[in-house]
Structures are given as C-alpha cells and as structure tokens.
Enzyme design. Structure first.
Site, PDB file in Angstrom:
ATOM      1  CE  LYS A   1     -86.689 -13.704-125.571  1.00 33.16           C
ATOM      2  NZ  LYS A   1     -85.385 -15.310-125.912  1.00 33.16           N
ATOM      3  CG  ASN A   2     -84.224 -13.318-121.748  1.00 39.57           C
ATOM      4  OD1 ASN A   2     -84.505 -14.006-122.275  1.00 39.57           O
ATOM      5  ND2 ASN A   2     -84.194 -11.550-121.894  1.00 39.57           N
TER       6      ASN A   2
ATOM      7  NE  ARG B   1     -76.658 -18.086-124.848  1.00 42.93           N
ATOM      8  CZ  ARG B   1     -75.013 -19.070-125.157  1.00 42.93           C
ATOM      9  NH1 ARG B   1     -74.696 -20.155-125.435  1.00 42.93           N
ATOM     10  NH2 ARG B   1     -74.767 -19.029-123.188  1.00 42.93           N
TER      11      ARG B   1
ATOM     12  CB  CYS C   1     -79.840 -15.480-131.251  1.00 37.22           C
ATOM     13  SG  CYS C   1     -81.574 -14.966-131.139  1.00 37.22           S
TER      14      CYS C   1
ATOM     15  NE  ARG D   1     -76.219 -15.449-126.841  1.00 38.26           N
ATOM     16  CZ  ARG D   1     -76.603 -15.368-126.741  1.00 38.26           C
ATOM     17  NH1 ARG D   1     -77.932 -14.029-125.967  1.00 38.26           N
ATOM     18  NH2 ARG D   1     -77.658 -16.001-127.559  1.00 38.26           N
ATOM     19  N   PRO D   2     -69.841 -18.098-124.251  1.00 42.00           N
ATOM     20  CG  PRO D   2     -67.932 -17.994-123.549  1.00 42.00           C
ATOM     21  CD  PRO D   2     -69.360 -17.016-123.925  1.00 42.00           C
ATOM     22  CB  VAL D   3     -72.205 -22.207-120.714  1.00 42.37           C
ATOM     23  CG1 VAL D   3     -72.527 -22.746-121.683  1.00 42.37           C
ATOM     24  CG2 VAL D   3     -70.903 -23.526-121.036  1.00 42.37           C
TER      25      VAL D   3
ATOM     26  CG  ASP E   1     -81.888  -8.206-125.116  1.00 43.08           C
ATOM     27  OD1 ASP E   1     -80.891  -8.728-126.300  1.00 43.08           O
ATOM     28  OD2 ASP E   1     -82.467  -9.139-124.392  1.00 43.08           O
TER      29      ASP E   1
ATOM     30  NE  ARG F   1     -85.509 -18.289-130.124  1.00 40.83           N
ATOM     31  CZ  ARG F   1     -84.301 -17.488-129.548  1.00 40.83           C
ATOM     32  NH1 ARG F   1     -83.615 -16.421-130.702  1.00 40.83           N
ATOM     33  NH2 ARG F   1     -83.763 -17.516-128.767  1.00 40.83           N
TER      34      ARG F   1
END
Length: 421
Positions: free
Chosen positions: A22-23, A94, A118, A123-125, A308, A400
């Site tokens: 998925k990722n 995200r 989630c 989890r800043p960008v 994960d 998801r």
C-alpha cells in the site's frame, strides 16, 4: 456499518498471498504527474486508500483505470488540468501530500491542502516543505493549503533531513528528478518503499544513485517517459499475516514474502520461539504448542523494527510467557489499541511511549473498537486466539490497508466474517 466477527478456533494451516505494498503504491501513483506518458503499475493492492489516491489524481486531470480486477493500474497525466488538490480528498489520507513535489517539478506551481489520515499523533509536513525549499521552491501556507511555486523551475540542491522521514524523502526524490542540476538528500529514509520508488523513477528515465542508503543523489533530467513497474510486496501485510500462525499455532506460508523486507521483524519472531523459513514460494511461519517467549521491542526507521507492526506484535505478547516492553520511537499516541486488548483480558500498562505487557494464559472474546489501521488488524489477530467471539467495530480503518482479510484468513482455517451492525 461493517464489523468483523471472529471466533477463536485454534491453529492455522495453508497459504496466504501477499499483495503489493500500500505505502509503495501510494507513492508510485503520484509519479505519473512527472510525465506526459503513461505509467502502468502491476501487483497493485485493491484498497480504499488506492481508490482515494486515484480520485485525487483524476481531480488534477490524470486518467486512472483499473485492469485485471484492480491488480493493474494504468495512469496517464498527459495534461495536468488542475493544480489544486482540494481538502475534501486530501483530508482522507496523508499520502495525498505526495502530489506536491511532482506537480511543482513539472508545472512550476501547485496548491495542496494539508493532509489527514490516521489519528496516531502529529505528523507535520514541514520536512517536505523544507526539502522543496532547498530546491528553490517558494512556499506559503494560507487557510490550510500549501501554495508552492518555482517560476524558473526547481534547481538541484542539498538537504539533510534532521530526522528520517519516509514521506518527505519520497516527495523530495520525485521533485528532484526534474530539477535542474544535482540534488543530494542526506539522512534519507532507507525503506523498501523508497527503493521501489527509485527503481520506478529510473525506469521512467530518472538518474538516481544511493537509494536504500542514507544518501541519495539525483541528477535532474529534462523529462521523464512512460514505464511499467511492479509494486514491491507489502512488508507490513507480510508481517501481519506471519503473526497469525505465531499467535494461533500451525504453519502458514506467506506467498511472495521476502526475508529482506522484514529481517528485523523476523529476528524478533525467532527470539520469541517462532520458526521462520524462506522458501521458493515465500516465507513459511510455524509454531508448535509451546508458549511464545516475551520480547522487548523498540520501533525504529528501516532497517529497524517497523512502527507499523508494533500493534500486531503487541497482540502476540499478550499471551507470551513473561513481561514484554514495547517502546514506540516513531509516533506518539500509538498505543490506542492497548485499552481494547485489555477488554479481552490482556494486562498492559502504558506510560508515555512505553507499553509493558504481562503475558496471560489466554484472552477472552469481547466487543472491541478499531482506532486506526494497524490497531484494527491487531485486534483481529488477538481474536483469532481468544476464547469465544470477538466483534471488531469500525473496520473502515482496516479496509484502508488490508484487502480481503476475511478471505485470506478464512482460507487458512480462521472463523472470520464481515457482518453488519
């Protein structure tokens, strides 16, 4: 609303096919924005997040079609007709922020909503943005959107990530492929998904060296062309299904699984007394009747133990012999599955980023609630070995990241079904 009903019923035997990651797929799909020519992805997973990314790309003018029952994705971005990624789509996931680098590199401007996903901590960008700024991007945050422009195009630059960030490495890597000159990314993420992305971009004509190490060097090119690329197997789905026989007993072969994707995870399974064997078909996992041993686990960036898989290995430790200590170093607020496991009889004490699990003889079925993607599957794993019935609610999180969970586990002997509640 859908829920998953599980009846604990002993050992599992058989084969479970492992889907594409998925990722990785969510990262590969935005790469279509870098070229006017088609990008075809094979071994794609059939998940709600993949469909969400497809909708986002279509909103930008890309064409997205599924073939072979969704296992092949045909993508084409001949024309980018819209340069604004709207909040209504981006908020769901995200990974949506990964359209920023490719759009900026190809078109010279983009407006992208800050993302959602989630609820497992901040989890800043900011690292995504700082890496793009190192390539000459001009950025402005207004009303929840990133307004980005590079009037003369992006230019090669050097950026050292202050801490490892998979998403920021991916965004910067894609953007750098069309930047003028050489870009050097230091303290870059080393995950298999990064390697997979670099391999795909190289198939499209990018000049990249060093993926899989902490320093990636990209020589920008004028254009990228089309390509066909197979998505790497999902190491998190692989680890999850490897835990099913570890928890329940029996023997299961995870078809397509590779040891190099989950080495640190396998080391912990073997430490707990689980047998893992690499075969020509995949990874075979087996456990006898003996109780597993307690473990100490600390999550780390690849090649360390993956965050994960933290929730899933906690499910295994709930019935281990002894006291286990799980330390979460990647995301805060990622022990929300602990109270739900405790509803099933687990003994867990959470203090900040550390969870202490005292193994019990067995778990009892109970109604529980999924709080995020990985937490949801950890509850299903625990339920497989619990006495009686467990009803896992709010499984939209599960959909998801895991395709056909009921079918895959049911085919190896689990009593599991999707029900309406």
């Amino acid at each position: 609303m859908d829920a998953i009903l599980v009846r604990g019923n002993g050992a599992l035997h058989g084969d479970i096919p492992i889907a594409g990651a998925k990722n990785a797929c969510l990262t590969l799909m935005p790469a279509t924005l870098l070229s006017e020519e088609p990008l075809t992805l094979t071994n794609a997973p059939r998940l709600s997040d993949i469909r969400t990314m497809g909708l986002l790309l279509e909103s930008l003018g890309a064409e997205v079609s599924e073939m072979q029952d969704g296992k092949v994705l045909a993508l084409s971005s001949h024309d980018i007709t819209n340069h604004r990624a709207e909040y209504d789509i981006v908020r769901k996931m995200r990974a949506s922020i990964l359209v920023l680098g490719p759009m900026l590199a190809r078109a010279g401007h983009a407006v992208v909503s800050l993302p959602g996903g989630c609820a497992i901590g901040a989890r800043p960008v900011d690292l995504h943005l700082r890496a793009l700024e190192a390539m000459g991007a001009e950025l402005d945050l207004k009303e929840g959107y990133v307004h980005a422009k590079a009037p003369g195009g992006l230019k090669g630059g050097a950026f050292e990530f202050p801490f490892v960030s998979v998403g920021a490495t991916e965004n910067a890597l894609m953007a750098a492929t069309l930047a003028k000159g050489t870009t050097v990314l230091q303290n870059a993420a080393r995950e298999p998904e990064i390697v997979d992305l670099a391999q795909c971009l190289r198939r499209m004509g990018a000049q990249i060296e060093g993926e899989g190490s902490s320093t990636i060097t990209i020589q920008g090119v004028d254009r990228l062309h089309g390509a066909t690329h197979p998505v790497v197997p999902d190491r998190i789905e692989l680890g999850t299904y490897m835990l099913a026989p570890a928890i329940c007993g029996g023997a299961v072969t995870c078809l397509g699984g590779r040891m190099d994707l989950v080495r640190a995870f396998v080391d912990k399974l073997e430490e707990a007394g689980i047998n893992v064997e690499e075969t020509s078909a995949g990874l075979r996992v087996s456990r006898g009747n003996e109780r597993v041993k307690a473990l100490d686990v600390t999550t780390e960036p690849f090649p360390g133990f993956p965050t994960d898989l933290q929730a899933q290995i906690m499910a295994l430790m709930c019935t281990a012999d002894g006291v286990s200590v799980l330390e979460e170093k990647i995301f805060e607020n990622r022990f929300m599955h602990a109270p739900e496991l405790m509803r099933m009889g687990a003994q867990i004490d959470v203090q900040g980023g550390t969870a202490t699990v005292t193994g019990v003889e067995g778990l009892k079925g109970a109604p529980v609630m999924a709080t995020d993607l990985r937490a949801s599957v950890s509850l299903i794993l625990a339920a497989l070995a619990a006495e009686g019935e467990t009803l896992v609610n709010r499984v939209y999180h599960l959909d998801r990241g895991y395709e056909r969970v009921e079918e895959k586990l049911g085919n190896v002997g689990a009593q599991i079904e999707r029900v309406q509640v």
